[in-house]
Design an enzyme around this catalytic site. Structure first.
Site, PDB file in Angstrom:
ATOM      1  N   GLY A  10       0.665  -0.988   0.352  1.00  0.00           N
ATOM      2  CA  GLY A  10      -0.095  -0.244  -0.216  1.00  0.00           C
ATOM      3  C   GLY A  10       0.376   1.304  -0.115  1.00  0.00           C
ATOM      4  N   ALA A  11       1.875   1.232  -1.169  1.00  0.00           N
ATOM      5  CA  ALA A  11       2.876   2.501  -0.267  1.00  0.00           C
ATOM      6  C   ALA A  11       2.644   3.815  -1.733  1.00  0.00           C
ATOM      7  CB  ALA A  11       4.282   2.026  -1.250  1.00  0.00           C
ATOM      8  N   GLY A  14      -0.977   7.429   1.065  1.00  0.00           N
ATOM      9  CA  GLY A  14      -0.399   7.696   2.258  1.00  0.00           C
ATOM     10  C   GLY A  14       0.717   7.245   3.549  1.00  0.00           C
ATOM     11  N   GLY A  16       2.022   4.575   3.686  1.00  0.00           N
ATOM     12  CA  GLY A  16       3.028   3.549   3.020  1.00  0.00           C
ATOM     13  C   GLY A  16       3.293   4.352   2.019  1.00  0.00           C
ATOM     14  N   SER A 139      -4.701  -1.050  13.955  1.00  0.00           N
ATOM     15  CA  SER A 139      -5.569  -0.133  14.235  1.00  0.00           C
ATOM     16  C   SER A 139      -5.521  -0.026  15.679  1.00  0.00           C
ATOM     17  CB  SER A 139      -6.310   0.771  13.201  1.00  0.00           C
ATOM     18  OG  SER A 139      -7.135   1.580  13.652  1.00  0.00           O
ATOM     19  N   TYR A 167     -13.946  -3.377   9.793  1.00  0.00           N
ATOM     20  CA  TYR A 167     -12.766  -3.085   9.599  1.00  0.00           C
ATOM     21  C   TYR A 167     -12.116  -3.244  11.104  1.00  0.00           C
ATOM     22  CZ  TYR A 167      -8.730   0.610  10.374  1.00  0.00           C
ATOM     23  OH  TYR A 167      -7.911   1.095  10.018  1.00  0.00           O
TER      24      TYR A 167
END
Ligand SMILES: NC(=O)c1ccc[n+]([C@@H]2O[C@H](COP(=O)([O-])OP(=O)(O)OC[C@H]3O[C@@H](n4cnc5c(N)ncnc54)[C@H](OP(=O)(O)O)[C@@H]3O)[C@@H](O)[C@H]2O)c1
Length: 280
Positions: A10-11, A14, A16, A139, A167
Site C-alpha cells: 500500500g505504498a 498515505g 505507505g 489500529s 474494519y
C-alpha cells in the site's frame, strides 16, 4: 555496503508512501507493492521522483484482495534476489463494502488474509536475513471488536452499514497475527510488531458512506509525516525482545483485552492457513 531492504504494501498513498520516502532517505532499498500497477505509471513516477535514491527502488504489483496476485507478488519479490530486512504490512481498506476474489469479506481479506499469505510465502526469506522484522499497521479501532471475530462474517460480503465492525475485526486480526507469528518465529531472529499509527489525515475512509464523512473528519488528526513515526520506530529501533507486542506513539502500549487471547490468535492462524491452503 549492501542496503537494507523493505517490502512495503500500500505504498501508493498515505502512510505507505511516506514510509517509503523515509526509509529510502535512510539508505534503504524500498520495494513497493501497489495494486493495478499497469494503470498507475504516473503515480509511480511521481513517487520515484520524490526519492532520495531512485536507484534503491523497485515496484511490484500486488492486489491483496486476490490471493493469486499475492502469490505472484511473493514470487516476483523472490525473483529480485534481494534480502528482506523488513516486511511492512501497511495496506488497508476501511468503510468499503464487498468481498475478495476468493469470497472473503473485503476488510478481513485485504487487511489480514492477503498479508497473512504474503508473509507465509516470504517467511523463509525473512529467516535468511539477519534480524528481519515484520511490522503490521493495525489500529486502535480493534477495540470495537471486543467480542472477537465472527467467523461467519469473514466468509461473506461486508454487512454492517459503515463497515466499522468489519474494519475493527480485521485490525484485531492484525494484532493476533503479529502476536502468534512472534511465537512461531521464536529462535529464528525474526521479530514482529503491530502498531496503531495515530489518527492521520489520509484517504483511508474515502469509501465510507458520504454522510459519515463530517463525523469522521471532526476527529483530531495528525499529518502523514508524524503518522509514520511509530511504523519507523518498529522497523528501525524497537528492541527485538519486544517481539509480538503492540505499539502506539513509538512505545509498547496496551491493546484491548481480547487482543491477548492466545487461543483466538491460534484459531485465526489455523483458519487463515485453511483459507489460503490452495496458495501455500
Ligand atoms: N489514517 C488513519 O487514521 C489510520 C489509523 C489507524 C490505522 N491506519 C492504518 O494505516 C494503514 C495505511 O492507511 P492510510 O491511512 O495510509 O490510508 P490510505 O492512504 O488509504 O492507504 C491505504 C493503502 O492500501 C492500499 N490498498 C487498498 N486495498 C488494496 C488492495 N486490495 N491491494 C493492495 N493495496 C491495497 C491502497 O491502495 P490504492 O491507492 O490502490 O487504494 C492505499 O495505498 C492501513 O492499514 C490503515 O488501516 C490508518
Amino acid at each position: 555496503m549492501v542496503a537494507n531492504v523493505a517490502l512495503i504494501t500500500g505504498a501508493g498513498s498515505g502512510l505507505g508512501y511516506q514510509t517509503t520516502l523515509e526509509l529510502n532517505k535512510r539508505g534503504w532499498h524500498t520495494v513497493v507493492a501497489i495494486r493495478n500497477l499497469s494503470v498507475r505509471a504516473a503515480e509511480v513516477a511521481e513517487l520515484k521522483s520524490q526519492l532520495q535514491s531512485a536507484e534503491l527502488f523497485s515496484v511490484l504489483d500486488l492486489d491483496l484482495s486476490n490471493l493469486h496476485s499475492v502469490k505472484k507478488c511473493a514470487a516476483d519479490f523472490l525473483a529480485l534476489g534481494l534480502p528482506l530486512n523488513a516486511l511492512v504490512l501497511n495496506a488497508g481498506v476501511a468503510g468499503q463494502h464487498g468481498e475478495t476474489a476468493q469470497g472473503f469479506e473485503l476488510a478481513f481479506g485485504v487487511n489480514h488474509l492477503g498479508h497473512f499469505l504474503l508473509t507465509e510465502l516470504l517467511i523463509e526469506k525473512l529467516c535468511q536475513t539477519d534480524n528481519a522484522r515484520i511490522v503490521t499497521v493495525a489500529s486502535r479501532a480493534h477495540r470495537h471488536a471486543s467480542s472477537g471475530i465472527d467467523w461467519n462474517d469473514v466468509q461473506r460480503p461486508t454487512r454492517s452499514i459503515f463497515g466499522i465492525q468489519e474494519y475493527a475485526q480485521s485490525k484485531l486480526a492484525n494484532i493476533w497475527f503479529s502476536n502468534h507469528l512472534s511465537r512461531r518465529l521464536m529462535g529464528t531472529g525474526v521479530s514482529t510488531y503491530a502498531l496503531h499509527p495515530g489518527v492521520i489525515r489520509t484517504g483511508i475512509w474515502r469509501h465510507a458512506p458520504k454522510w459519515t464523512k463530517p463525523l469522521l473528519s471532526i476527529r483530531p488528526m495528525i499529518d502523514v509525516q508524524d503518522g509514520t513515526k511509530t511504523t519507523l520506530h518498529c522497523i528501525l529501533d524497537a528492541p527485538q525482545i519486544e517481539t509480538g507486542l503492540y505499539y502506539a506513539d513509538s512505545s509498547v502500549t496496551k491493546a484491548a483485552p481480547i487482543a491477548y487471547s492466545l487461543e483466538d490468535a491460534a484459531k485465526l492462524w489455523s483458519k487463515s492457513q485453511y483459507f489460503c491452503r490452495a496458495y501455500l
